[in-house]
Design a protein around this motif. Structure first.
Motif, PDB file in Angstrom:
ATOM      1  N   LYS A 145       0.833  -1.210   0.000  1.00 53.87           N
ATOM      2  CA  LYS A 145       0.000   0.000   0.000  1.00 53.87           C
ATOM      3  C   LYS A 145       0.863   1.253   0.000  1.00 53.87           C
ATOM      4  O   LYS A 145       0.563   2.222  -0.695  1.00 53.87           O
ATOM      5  CB  LYS A 145      -0.933   0.007   1.211  1.00 53.87           C
ATOM      6  CG  LYS A 145      -2.099  -0.929   1.062  1.00 53.87           C
ATOM      7  CD  LYS A 145      -3.046  -0.790   2.240  1.00 53.87           C
ATOM      8  CE  LYS A 145      -4.235  -1.701   2.061  1.00 53.87           C
ATOM      9  NZ  LYS A 145      -5.190  -1.589   3.156  1.00 53.87           N
ATOM     10  N   SER A 146       1.946   1.256   0.775  1.00 53.37           N
ATOM     11  CA  SER A 146       2.801   2.442   0.830  1.00 53.37           C
ATOM     12  C   SER A 146       3.514   2.648  -0.501  1.00 53.37           C
ATOM     13  O   SER A 146       3.689   3.783  -0.949  1.00 53.37           O
ATOM     14  CB  SER A 146       3.816   2.326   1.963  1.00 53.37           C
ATOM     15  OG  SER A 146       4.742   1.303   1.698  1.00 53.37           O
ATOM     16  N   GLU A 147       3.929   1.569  -1.174  1.00 52.67           N
ATOM     17  CA  GLU A 147       4.551   1.706  -2.494  1.00 52.67           C
ATOM     18  C   GLU A 147       3.553   2.284  -3.492  1.00 52.67           C
ATOM     19  O   GLU A 147       3.911   3.121  -4.315  1.00 52.67           O
ATOM     20  CB  GLU A 147       5.063   0.357  -2.995  1.00 52.67           C
ATOM     21  CG  GLU A 147       6.342  -0.086  -2.326  1.00 52.67           C
ATOM     22  CD  GLU A 147       6.834  -1.417  -2.859  1.00 52.67           C
ATOM     23  OE1 GLU A 147       6.189  -1.971  -3.761  1.00 52.67           O
ATOM     24  OE2 GLU A 147       7.860  -1.892  -2.360  1.00 52.67           O
ATOM     25  N   GLY A 148       2.308   1.847  -3.413  1.00 51.78           N
ATOM     26  CA  GLY A 148       1.287   2.391  -4.305  1.00 51.78           C
ATOM     27  C   GLY A 148       1.064   3.875  -4.063  1.00 51.78           C
ATOM     28  O   GLY A 148       0.923   4.658  -5.005  1.00 51.78           O
ATOM     29  N   MET A 149       1.060   4.282  -2.802  1.00 47.42           N
ATOM     30  CA  MET A 149       0.885   5.703  -2.496  1.00 47.42           C
ATOM     31  C   MET A 149       2.080   6.512  -2.984  1.00 47.42           C
ATOM     32  O   MET A 149       1.922   7.614  -3.513  1.00 47.42           O
ATOM     33  CB  MET A 149       0.712   5.906  -0.993  1.00 47.42           C
ATOM     34  CG  MET A 149      -0.589   5.393  -0.444  1.00 47.42           C
ATOM     35  SD  MET A 149      -0.599   5.570   1.330  1.00 47.42           S
ATOM     36  CE  MET A 149      -2.233   6.194   1.576  1.00 47.42           C
TER      37      MET A 149
ATOM     38  N   LYS B  95       3.895  10.114  -9.689  1.00 45.31           N
ATOM     39  CA  LYS B  95       3.244  10.374 -10.975  1.00 45.31           C
ATOM     40  C   LYS B  95       2.650  11.777 -11.002  1.00 45.31           C
ATOM     41  O   LYS B  95       2.644  12.436 -12.030  1.00 45.31           O
ATOM     42  CB  LYS B  95       2.145   9.343 -11.237  1.00 45.31           C
ATOM     43  CG  LYS B  95       2.679   7.994 -11.644  1.00 45.31           C
ATOM     44  CD  LYS B  95       1.563   7.008 -11.875  1.00 45.31           C
ATOM     45  CE  LYS B  95       2.123   5.627 -12.180  1.00 45.31           C
ATOM     46  NZ  LYS B  95       1.087   4.612 -12.283  1.00 45.31           N
ATOM     47  N   ASP B  96       2.161  12.258  -9.857  1.00 43.74           N
ATOM     48  CA  ASP B  96       1.599  13.606  -9.807  1.00 43.74           C
ATOM     49  C   ASP B  96       2.680  14.667 -10.010  1.00 43.74           C
ATOM     50  O   ASP B  96       2.438  15.696 -10.618  1.00 43.74           O
ATOM     51  CB  ASP B  96       0.910  13.844  -8.468  1.00 43.74           C
ATOM     52  CG  ASP B  96      -0.475  13.234  -8.425  1.00 43.74           C
ATOM     53  OD1 ASP B  96      -0.933  12.762  -9.482  1.00 43.74           O
ATOM     54  OD2 ASP B  96      -1.087  13.221  -7.356  1.00 43.74           O
ATOM     55  N   ARG B  97       3.880  14.419  -9.529  1.00 44.99           N
ATOM     56  CA  ARG B  97       4.948  15.416  -9.616  1.00 44.99           C
ATOM     57  C   ARG B  97       5.672  15.373 -10.956  1.00 44.99           C
ATOM     58  O   ARG B  97       6.391  16.291 -11.284  1.00 44.99           O
ATOM     59  CB  ARG B  97       5.956  15.182  -8.490  1.00 44.99           C
ATOM     60  CG  ARG B  97       5.388  15.479  -7.128  1.00 44.99           C
ATOM     61  CD  ARG B  97       6.435  15.311  -6.073  1.00 44.99           C
ATOM     62  NE  ARG B  97       5.860  15.558  -4.750  1.00 44.99           N
ATOM     63  CZ  ARG B  97       6.533  15.434  -3.632  1.00 44.99           C
ATOM     64  NH1 ARG B  97       7.778  15.053  -3.651  1.00 44.99           N
ATOM     65  NH2 ARG B  97       5.957  15.675  -2.483  1.00 44.99           N
TER      66      ARG B  97
END
Length: 65
Positions: free
Chosen positions: A39-43, A49-51
């Motif tokens: 889950k932390s890797e996905g976050m 990707k946003d940056r």
């Protein structure tokens, strides 16, 4: 002799139950840790990707070279 054998069997059963409980706890912690790591890797990937700049900006930067 029968009483001694009964005590031995009871001790073996107690050891077996404790081993099963210990393995259950160890695997539970392991899988919970793996789930949190995934889950932390996905976050982290979502934030990266946003940056990242858009592909149009990359094309303009790569063009003149």
């Amino acid at each position: 002799a029968g009483d001694e054998r009964s005590l031995y069997i009871m001790r073996v059963v107690q050891i077996a139950v404790m081993c099963v409980l210990a393995l259950t706890v160890v695997f539970g912690i392991f899988f919970l840790g793996c789930n949190l790591l995934i889950k932390s890797e996905g976050m982290i990937n979502f934030l990266v990707k946003d940056r990242r700049p858009s592909k149009e900006v990359e094309a303009v930067v790569v063009g003149p070279y």
